[in-house]
Design a protein around this motif. Structure first.
Motif, PDB file in Angstrom:
ATOM      1  N   ILE A   1      -4.041  -8.955   4.617  1.00  0.00           N
ATOM      2  CA  ILE A   1      -2.960  -9.862   4.193  1.00  0.00           C
ATOM      3  C   ILE A   1      -2.534 -10.755   5.351  1.00  0.00           C
ATOM      4  CG2 ILE A   1      -0.540  -9.924   3.443  1.00  0.00           C
ATOM      5  CD1 ILE A   1      -1.219  -7.474   1.679  1.00  0.00           C
ATOM      6  N   ALA A   2      -2.373 -10.205   6.544  1.00  0.00           N
ATOM      7  CA  ALA A   2      -1.963 -11.007   7.698  1.00  0.00           C
ATOM      8  C   ALA A   2      -3.003 -12.051   8.073  1.00  0.00           C
ATOM      9  CB  ALA A   2      -1.676 -10.100   8.890  1.00  0.00           C
ATOM     10  N   SER A   3      -4.300 -11.736   7.874  1.00  0.00           N
ATOM     11  CA  SER A   3      -5.341 -12.726   8.202  1.00  0.00           C
ATOM     12  C   SER A   3      -5.331 -13.890   7.212  1.00  0.00           C
ATOM     13  CB  SER A   3      -6.712 -12.069   8.261  1.00  0.00           C
ATOM     14  OG  SER A   3      -7.110 -11.631   6.975  1.00  0.00           O
ATOM     15  N   ARG A   4      -5.002 -13.609   5.971  1.00  0.00           N
ATOM     16  CA  ARG A   4      -4.961 -14.665   4.946  1.00  0.00           C
ATOM     17  C   ARG A   4      -3.641 -15.431   4.966  1.00  0.00           C
ATOM     18  NH1 ARG A   4      -7.192 -14.144  -0.722  1.00  0.00           N
ATOM     19  NH2 ARG A   4      -6.919 -16.209  -1.587  1.00  0.00           N
ATOM     20  N   PHE A   5      -2.548 -14.757   5.373  1.00  0.00           N
ATOM     21  CA  PHE A   5      -1.214 -15.364   5.458  1.00  0.00           C
ATOM     22  C   PHE A   5      -0.666 -15.166   6.869  1.00  0.00           C
ATOM     23  CE2 PHE A   5      -1.696 -14.459   0.956  1.00  0.00           C
ATOM     24  CZ  PHE A   5      -1.206 -15.618   0.363  1.00  0.00           C
ATOM     25  N   PRO A   6      -0.998 -16.071   7.781  1.00  0.00           N
ATOM     26  CA  PRO A   6      -0.554 -15.923   9.182  1.00  0.00           C
ATOM     27  C   PRO A   6       0.964 -15.840   9.353  1.00  0.00           C
ATOM     28  CG  PRO A   6      -2.211 -17.644   8.987  1.00  0.00           C
ATOM     29  CD  PRO A   6      -1.864 -17.230   7.600  1.00  0.00           C
ATOM     30  N   LYS A   7       1.712 -16.349   8.385  1.00  0.00           N
ATOM     31  CA  LYS A   7       3.179 -16.280   8.507  1.00  0.00           C
ATOM     32  C   LYS A   7       3.690 -14.839   8.513  1.00  0.00           C
ATOM     33  CE  LYS A   7       3.889 -17.001   3.531  1.00  0.00           C
ATOM     34  NZ  LYS A   7       4.400 -17.955   2.542  1.00  0.00           N
ATOM     35  N   TYR A   8       2.855 -13.879   8.075  1.00  0.00           N
ATOM     36  CA  TYR A   8       3.256 -12.472   8.072  1.00  0.00           C
ATOM     37  C   TYR A   8       2.754 -11.703   9.286  1.00  0.00           C
ATOM     38  CZ  TYR A   8       4.724 -13.396   3.309  1.00  0.00           C
ATOM     39  OH  TYR A   8       5.344 -13.923   2.211  1.00  0.00           O
ATOM     40  N   ARG A   9       2.088 -12.374  10.219  1.00  0.00           N
ATOM     41  CA  ARG A   9       1.673 -11.687  11.445  1.00  0.00           C
ATOM     42  C   ARG A   9       2.916 -11.234  12.188  1.00  0.00           C
ATOM     43  NH1 ARG A   9      -3.003 -15.764  12.934  1.00  0.00           N
ATOM     44  NH2 ARG A   9      -4.570 -14.890  11.562  1.00  0.00           N
ATOM     45  N   GLY A  10       2.922 -10.021  12.633  1.00  0.00           N
ATOM     46  CA  GLY A  10       4.099  -9.456  13.286  1.00  0.00           C
ATOM     47  C   GLY A  10       5.096  -8.879  12.289  1.00  0.00           C
TER      48      GLY A  10
ATOM     49  N   PHE B   1       0.856  -1.193   0.000  1.00  0.00           N
ATOM     50  CA  PHE B   1       0.000   0.000   0.000  1.00  0.00           C
ATOM     51  C   PHE B   1       0.887   1.235   0.000  1.00  0.00           C
ATOM     52  CE2 PHE B   1      -2.302   3.473   2.022  1.00  0.00           C
ATOM     53  CZ  PHE B   1      -3.526   3.436   1.367  1.00  0.00           C
ATOM     54  N   SER B   2       0.523   2.196  -0.847  1.00  0.00           N
ATOM     55  CA  SER B   2       1.205   3.488  -0.899  1.00  0.00           C
ATOM     56  C   SER B   2       0.224   4.474  -1.511  1.00  0.00           C
ATOM     57  CB  SER B   2       2.456   3.395  -1.769  1.00  0.00           C
ATOM     58  OG  SER B   2       2.987   4.679  -1.994  1.00  0.00           O
ATOM     59  N   ASP B   3      -0.165   5.484  -0.721  1.00  0.00           N
ATOM     60  CA  ASP B   3      -1.139   6.440  -1.241  1.00  0.00           C
ATOM     61  C   ASP B   3      -1.015   7.746  -0.489  1.00  0.00           C
ATOM     62  OD1 ASP B   3      -3.229   7.630  -2.581  1.00  0.00           O
ATOM     63  OD2 ASP B   3      -4.679   6.052  -2.131  1.00  0.00           O
TER      64      ASP B   3
ATOM     65  N   SER C   1      -6.304   4.446   8.052  1.00  0.00           N
ATOM     66  CA  SER C   1      -7.177   3.278   8.229  1.00  0.00           C
ATOM     67  C   SER C   1      -7.111   2.356   7.016  1.00  0.00           C
ATOM     68  CB  SER C   1      -8.618   3.709   8.519  1.00  0.00           C
ATOM     69  OG  SER C   1      -9.121   4.476   7.448  1.00  0.00           O
ATOM     70  N   ARG C   2      -6.994   2.918   5.810  1.00  0.00           N
ATOM     71  CA  ARG C   2      -6.883   2.084   4.609  1.00  0.00           C
ATOM     72  C   ARG C   2      -5.560   1.318   4.584  1.00  0.00           C
ATOM     73  NH1 ARG C   2      -7.726   6.453   0.441  1.00  0.00           N
ATOM     74  NH2 ARG C   2      -6.432   5.091  -0.811  1.00  0.00           N
ATOM     75  N   ALA C   3      -4.477   1.988   4.992  1.00  0.00           N
ATOM     76  CA  ALA C   3      -3.164   1.341   5.017  1.00  0.00           C
ATOM     77  C   ALA C   3      -3.150   0.187   6.020  1.00  0.00           C
ATOM     78  CB  ALA C   3      -2.087   2.363   5.363  1.00  0.00           C
ATOM     79  N   LYS C   4      -3.706   0.417   7.219  1.00  0.00           N
ATOM     80  CA  LYS C   4      -3.754  -0.625   8.247  1.00  0.00           C
ATOM     81  C   LYS C   4      -4.679  -1.764   7.840  1.00  0.00           C
ATOM     82  CE  LYS C   4      -2.421   2.232  12.152  1.00  0.00           C
ATOM     83  NZ  LYS C   4      -2.784   2.797  13.440  1.00  0.00           N
ATOM     84  N   ALA C   5      -5.786  -1.433   7.195  1.00  0.00           N
ATOM     85  CA  ALA C   5      -6.728  -2.460   6.741  1.00  0.00           C
ATOM     86  C   ALA C   5      -6.073  -3.387   5.722  1.00  0.00           C
ATOM     87  CB  ALA C   5      -7.977  -1.814   6.149  1.00  0.00           C
TER      88      ALA C   5
ATOM     89  N   TYR D   1       2.200   4.155   3.974  1.00  0.00           N
ATOM     90  CA  TYR D   1       2.740   2.941   3.373  1.00  0.00           C
ATOM     91  C   TYR D   1       2.447   1.738   4.261  1.00  0.00           C
ATOM     92  CZ  TYR D   1       5.587   6.320   0.832  1.00  0.00           C
ATOM     93  OH  TYR D   1       6.011   7.374   0.066  1.00  0.00           O
ATOM     94  N   THR D   2       2.248   0.599   3.631  1.00  0.00           N
ATOM     95  CA  THR D   2       2.180  -0.671   4.344  1.00  0.00           C
ATOM     96  C   THR D   2       3.120  -1.622   3.625  1.00  0.00           C
ATOM     97  OG1 THR D   2      -0.100  -0.314   5.051  1.00  0.00           O
ATOM     98  CG2 THR D   2       0.698  -2.577   5.101  1.00  0.00           C
TER      99      THR D   2
END
Length: 164
Positions: free
Chosen positions: A102-111, A82-84, A93-97, A123-124
């Motif tokens: 992505i983290a909910s669909r790919f748990p390996k990226y949590r954290g 994300f970059s806007d 809120s859009r960047a965090k969302a 940016y995200t």
């Protein structure tokens, strides 16, 4: 007197005692220099010589950063998802969302979801990749999973943290 053999030369070695007043000290380096006339031959076994020569002749391999046990802070790669800078009231809120989806669909990226602002943009970025190949493979995976964001996603060089 005791004789000691070193490098093809036999050197006399004298034991020194506290009671001995007439102890002769011999410097082995001076004896070798004198007896060899400055020419010293070093015999290296063939297999070791091959290793030495082949390592010098071969180009250095790009092994990547050395990762030690503990916290490693180094320059690596992340995936920018994300970059806007338009519509300032909802950017955070859009960047965090985007990161949360992505983290909910790919748990390996949590954290490993990093959302931050550098005015006027938000940016995200996802992940901590030491090698660009790892980041590129993850980018391909994320683009397949989220085709609606695919055009915004890219690999970026970034400071990363790897805990081993």
């Amino acid at each position: 007197m005791i004789l000691a053999a070193t490098g093809g030369f036999t050197l006399p070695v004298v034991a020194q005692s506290e009671n001995s007043a007439n102890t002769v000290k011999i410097n082995p380096v001076e004896v070798i220099e004198t007896e060899s006339a400055g020419n010293i031959t070093i015999n290296i076994p063939g297999n070791i010589l091959e290793l030495i020569i082949s390592d010098q002749d071969s180009p250095k391999k790009a092994a990547g950063p050395v990762i030690k046990p503990g916290i490693n802070k180094l320059t690596g790669y992340r995936i920018q998802v994300f970059s806007d800078g338009r519509g300032q009231h909802s950017l955070e809120s859009r960047a965090k969302a985007r990161g949360s989806v992505i983290a909910s669909r790919f748990p390996k990226y949590r954290g490993q979801v990093y959302t931050y602002s550098a005015a006027p943009n938000w940016y995200t970025r996802i992940g901590n990749f030491a090698k660009v190949e790892e980041a590129t493979a993850a980018l391909t995976e994320l683009k397949r999973a989220f085709p609606q964001f695919a055009s915004e996603m890219r690999v970026v060089k970034s400071p990363i943290v790897i805990i081993k």
